[in-house]
Each structure stands twice: as C-alpha cells, then as structure tokens.
Motif scaffolding. Structure first.
Motif, PDB file in Angstrom:
ATOM      1  N   ASP A 123      16.887   1.609  -4.627  1.00  0.00           N
ATOM      2  CA  ASP A 123      16.898   2.425  -3.837  1.00  0.00           C
ATOM      3  C   ASP A 123      17.311   2.474  -2.777  1.00  0.00           C
ATOM      4  O   ASP A 123      16.129   1.279  -2.246  1.00  0.00           O
ATOM      5  CB  ASP A 123      16.473   3.866  -3.400  1.00  0.00           C
ATOM      6  CG  ASP A 123      17.662   4.639  -3.031  1.00  0.00           C
ATOM      7  OD1 ASP A 123      17.988   4.991  -1.965  1.00  0.00           O
ATOM      8  OD2 ASP A 123      16.266   6.156  -3.171  1.00  0.00           O
ATOM      9  N   ASP A 124      18.135   1.523  -1.882  1.00  0.00           N
ATOM     10  CA  ASP A 124      18.827   1.159  -1.103  1.00  0.00           C
ATOM     11  C   ASP A 124      18.104   2.212   0.317  1.00  0.00           C
ATOM     12  O   ASP A 124      17.640   1.147   1.560  1.00  0.00           O
ATOM     13  CB  ASP A 124      20.347   1.020   0.036  1.00  0.00           C
ATOM     14  CG  ASP A 124      20.803   0.193  -1.082  1.00  0.00           C
ATOM     15  OD1 ASP A 124      20.279  -0.635  -1.263  1.00  0.00           O
ATOM     16  OD2 ASP A 124      22.128   0.360  -0.984  1.00  0.00           O
ATOM     17  N   ALA A 125      17.577   3.274   0.238  1.00  0.00           N
ATOM     18  CA  ALA A 125      16.808   3.606   1.226  1.00  0.00           C
ATOM     19  C   ALA A 125      15.586   3.779   1.334  1.00  0.00           C
ATOM     20  O   ALA A 125      14.887   3.785   1.509  1.00  0.00           O
ATOM     21  CB  ALA A 125      17.255   5.303   1.257  1.00  0.00           C
ATOM     22  N   VAL A 126      15.216   3.270   0.184  1.00  0.00           N
ATOM     23  CA  VAL A 126      13.649   2.815  -0.603  1.00  0.00           C
ATOM     24  C   VAL A 126      12.942   1.411   0.347  1.00  0.00           C
ATOM     25  O   VAL A 126      13.669   0.252   0.427  1.00  0.00           O
ATOM     26  CB  VAL A 126      13.526   3.327  -1.612  1.00  0.00           C
ATOM     27  CG1 VAL A 126      11.708   2.800  -1.939  1.00  0.00           C
ATOM     28  CG2 VAL A 126      13.410   4.731  -1.953  1.00  0.00           C
ATOM     29  N   THR A 127      12.121   1.288   0.993  1.00  0.00           N
ATOM     30  CA  THR A 127      11.234   0.465   1.543  1.00  0.00           C
ATOM     31  C   THR A 127      10.050  -0.107   0.927  1.00  0.00           C
ATOM     32  O   THR A 127       9.671   1.145   0.964  1.00  0.00           O
ATOM     33  CB  THR A 127      11.382   0.233   3.240  1.00  0.00           C
ATOM     34  OG1 THR A 127      10.835   1.019   3.929  1.00  0.00           O
ATOM     35  CG2 THR A 127      12.781   0.181   3.578  1.00  0.00           C
ATOM     36  N   ILE A 128       9.445  -1.215   1.111  1.00  0.00           N
ATOM     37  CA  ILE A 128       8.697  -1.435  -0.112  1.00  0.00           C
ATOM     38  C   ILE A 128       7.232  -2.650   0.897  1.00  0.00           C
ATOM     39  O   ILE A 128       8.121  -3.463   1.246  1.00  0.00           O
ATOM     40  CB  ILE A 128       8.198  -1.812  -1.089  1.00  0.00           C
ATOM     41  CG1 ILE A 128       9.511  -0.556  -2.017  1.00  0.00           C
ATOM     42  CG2 ILE A 128       6.979  -1.924  -2.118  1.00  0.00           C
ATOM     43  CD1 ILE A 128      10.455  -0.685  -3.506  1.00  0.00           C
ATOM     44  N   ASP A 129       6.720  -2.045   1.114  1.00  0.00           N
ATOM     45  CA  ASP A 129       5.655  -3.027   1.728  1.00  0.00           C
ATOM     46  C   ASP A 129       4.823  -3.534   0.996  1.00  0.00           C
ATOM     47  O   ASP A 129       4.947  -4.435   0.264  1.00  0.00           O
ATOM     48  CB  ASP A 129       4.303  -2.031   2.748  1.00  0.00           C
ATOM     49  CG  ASP A 129       4.936  -1.174   3.987  1.00  0.00           C
ATOM     50  OD1 ASP A 129       6.411  -1.462   4.843  1.00  0.00           O
ATOM     51  OD2 ASP A 129       4.862  -0.267   4.097  1.00  0.00           O
ATOM     52  N   GLU A 130       5.063  -5.162   1.935  1.00  0.00           N
ATOM     53  CA  GLU A 130       4.006  -6.093   1.982  1.00  0.00           C
ATOM     54  C   GLU A 130       2.396  -5.521   1.236  1.00  0.00           C
ATOM     55  O   GLU A 130       1.971  -4.492   1.419  1.00  0.00           O
ATOM     56  CB  GLU A 130       4.025  -7.332   2.513  1.00  0.00           C
ATOM     57  CG  GLU A 130       2.877  -8.277   2.559  1.00  0.00           C
ATOM     58  CD  GLU A 130       2.709  -9.384   3.577  1.00  0.00           C
ATOM     59  OE1 GLU A 130       1.715 -10.500   3.323  1.00  0.00           O
ATOM     60  OE2 GLU A 130       4.124  -9.618   4.382  1.00  0.00           O
ATOM     61  N   GLY A 131       1.816  -6.170  -0.122  1.00  0.00           N
ATOM     62  CA  GLY A 131       1.125  -5.537  -0.723  1.00  0.00           C
ATOM     63  C   GLY A 131       1.277  -4.537  -1.426  1.00  0.00           C
ATOM     64  O   GLY A 131       0.033  -4.432  -2.061  1.00  0.00           O
ATOM     65  N   GLU A 132       2.027  -3.644  -1.528  1.00  0.00           N
ATOM     66  CA  GLU A 132       2.223  -2.683  -2.791  1.00  0.00           C
ATOM     67  C   GLU A 132       2.674  -2.915  -4.121  1.00  0.00           C
ATOM     68  O   GLU A 132       3.307  -4.259  -4.304  1.00  0.00           O
ATOM     69  CB  GLU A 132       3.569  -2.145  -2.701  1.00  0.00           C
ATOM     70  CG  GLU A 132       3.213  -0.611  -0.923  1.00  0.00           C
ATOM     71  CD  GLU A 132       3.978   0.152  -0.718  1.00  0.00           C
ATOM     72  OE1 GLU A 132       4.454   0.833  -1.885  1.00  0.00           O
ATOM     73  OE2 GLU A 132       5.167  -0.072   0.401  1.00  0.00           O
ATOM     74  N   THR A 133       2.141  -2.803  -4.727  1.00  0.00           N
ATOM     75  CA  THR A 133       2.977  -2.681  -6.148  1.00  0.00           C
ATOM     76  C   THR A 133       3.393  -1.901  -7.019  1.00  0.00           C
ATOM     77  O   THR A 133       3.806  -0.868  -6.580  1.00  0.00           O
ATOM     78  CB  THR A 133       1.440  -2.715  -7.319  1.00  0.00           C
ATOM     79  OG1 THR A 133       0.704  -3.228  -6.292  1.00  0.00           O
ATOM     80  CG2 THR A 133       1.561  -3.083  -8.855  1.00  0.00           C
ATOM     81  N   VAL A 146      13.099  -4.081  -8.433  1.00  0.00           N
ATOM     82  CA  VAL A 146      12.721  -3.276  -8.738  1.00  0.00           C
ATOM     83  C   VAL A 146      11.991  -1.771  -8.191  1.00  0.00           C
ATOM     84  O   VAL A 146      13.083  -1.200  -7.425  1.00  0.00           O
ATOM     85  CB  VAL A 146      11.130  -3.880  -7.454  1.00  0.00           C
ATOM     86  CG1 VAL A 146      11.135  -5.271  -8.519  1.00  0.00           C
ATOM     87  CG2 VAL A 146      10.984  -3.714  -6.366  1.00  0.00           C
ATOM     88  N   LYS A 147      10.752  -0.521  -8.223  1.00  0.00           N
ATOM     89  CA  LYS A 147      11.060   0.497  -8.151  1.00  0.00           C
ATOM     90  C   LYS A 147       9.306   0.559  -7.555  1.00  0.00           C
ATOM     91  O   LYS A 147       8.229   0.143  -8.437  1.00  0.00           O
ATOM     92  CB  LYS A 147      11.058   1.418  -9.205  1.00  0.00           C
ATOM     93  CG  LYS A 147      10.713   1.992 -10.295  1.00  0.00           C
ATOM     94  CD  LYS A 147      11.248   2.627 -10.725  1.00  0.00           C
ATOM     95  CE  LYS A 147      10.239   2.398 -12.400  1.00  0.00           C
ATOM     96  NZ  LYS A 147      10.794   3.478 -13.826  1.00  0.00           N
ATOM     97  N   LYS A 148       8.867   1.324  -6.566  1.00  0.00           N
ATOM     98  CA  LYS A 148       7.896   1.936  -6.668  1.00  0.00           C
ATOM     99  C   LYS A 148       6.728   2.271  -8.141  1.00  0.00           C
ATOM    100  O   LYS A 148       7.650   2.866  -8.917  1.00  0.00           O
ATOM    101  CB  LYS A 148       7.575   2.807  -4.859  1.00  0.00           C
ATOM    102  CG  LYS A 148       8.054   1.968  -3.449  1.00  0.00           C
ATOM    103  CD  LYS A 148       7.281   3.285  -2.975  1.00  0.00           C
ATOM    104  CE  LYS A 148       7.615   2.700  -1.635  1.00  0.00           C
ATOM    105  NZ  LYS A 148       7.356   3.140  -0.290  1.00  0.00           N
ATOM    106  N   GLU A 149       5.378   1.722  -7.962  1.00  0.00           N
ATOM    107  CA  GLU A 149       4.657   2.495  -9.342  1.00  0.00           C
ATOM    108  C   GLU A 149       4.635   3.504  -9.523  1.00  0.00           C
ATOM    109  O   GLU A 149       3.681   4.168  -7.249  1.00  0.00           O
ATOM    110  CB  GLU A 149       3.774   1.017  -9.221  1.00  0.00           C
ATOM    111  CG  GLU A 149       2.981   1.664 -10.451  1.00  0.00           C
ATOM    112  CD  GLU A 149       1.785   0.858 -10.481  1.00  0.00           C
ATOM    113  OE1 GLU A 149       1.875  -0.136 -11.657  1.00  0.00           O
ATOM    114  OE2 GLU A 149       0.933  -0.282  -9.452  1.00  0.00           O
ATOM    115  N   ASN A 150       4.893   4.491  -9.913  1.00  0.00           N
ATOM    116  CA  ASN A 150       4.079   5.931  -9.662  1.00  0.00           C
ATOM    117  C   ASN A 150       2.852   6.097  -9.647  1.00  0.00           C
ATOM    118  O   ASN A 150       1.855   5.785 -10.024  1.00  0.00           O
ATOM    119  CB  ASN A 150       4.593   6.861 -10.510  1.00  0.00           C
ATOM    120  CG  ASN A 150       6.186   7.391 -10.138  1.00  0.00           C
ATOM    121  OD1 ASN A 150       6.920   6.945  -8.880  1.00  0.00           O
ATOM    122  ND2 ASN A 150       7.317   6.628 -10.746  1.00  0.00           N
TER     123      ASN A 150
END
Length: 150
Positions: A123-133, A146-150
C-alpha cells in the motif's frame, strides 16, 4: 547437367545443407542442425550413386533420428548456463526492514541470505520503519513487495 558436371540432386543437397547450416548459425537455437546432417548424408548418398528416392529416405531418416535422439541431450547441456534463482521461495518469508520503506520516496531495503533487496509496501500510503518485521507477499522485478506483520 546444370552446373559444370554437377547434376540437379547433387546441387540440391549441397544448397540444402548450406541453407540449414546458415539457418543454424543465424538462429543459434538448435533448430536446423539435424536437417543439415540429414541433407549432408543425402548428398553423400547421391555421390555414391543412390537414386532420388533413397536420398529422400536417408534425409528424412537421419534428420529425425538425430532430432529425437540428440535434441533433449543437447538442450540440457547447451542451455545449462541458465541460472535458477529460486526467488519465489522468498514469498511468505518474514524479514526485518533495514531502511525505512516509503513508496512515495522510493526507499526501503532489507537483507535476505546476505543479499540486499529493495522493498516496497503493498500500500503506497503505508510506511514501514527500520527494524519492523514484515511478510513478503510477492516479488516485482527486483523489489520485494511486503506488508506489515499482523
């Protein structure tokens, strides 16, 4: 005698052999080398005095036998330079982000098996920070999606 002492079938098999060899050189795809060998054998039969019918049978038989007997082997060994990457094995993997993922800024990186990968969010609107899985959902060219882990 059409060409200074050469009969028509001799010229025909000679030209056919040359045409198949040139075709093979031009395509470099193992498409006609077997027929070149068949035409050469038919040419040799003509030089030995065989009749036209036998020449045609020899051409067809040699070409088909070589085609079916050697083509699978030739393709296996001549195309062995193809490198299988198994990139699809990364889909579904959990990875840790090493550089913030922001599709609009075109940033994002991770490391898998010691190799750096560019990463983009589903999703272009979602940013993911360094260190996130995150979970790899697919691969687009040289980028992991990728997508954020739930």
């Amino acid at each position: 005698m059409p060409i200074a002492g050469m009969d028509g079938m001799l010229v025909f098999w000679l030209l056919l052999t040359i045409a198949f060899v040139v075709g093979e050189i031009v395509t470099v795809g193992l498409t006609s080398i077997w027929f070149a060998a068949g035409a050469l054998c038919a040419l040799l039969c003509r030089l030995a005095g065989a009749g036209t019918g036998l020449q045609i049978v020899v051409f067809i038989a040699v070409s088909l036998v070589l085609l079916f007997a050697t083509r699978p082997w030739a393709k296996k060994y001549l195309n062995s330079k193809v490198v299988k990457t198994n990139v699809s094995e990364h889909v579904g993997k959990r990875v840790v982000i090493t550089e913030k993922v922001d599709n609009l800024a075109e940033t994002g990186k991770t490391v898998i098996n010691g190799l750096d990968w560019s990463v983009r969010s589903e999703d272009d609107a979602v940013t993911i920070d360094e260190g996130e899985t995150v979970v790899v959902t697919r691969i687009s060219g040289v980028k992991l999606i990728v997508k954020k882990e739930n």
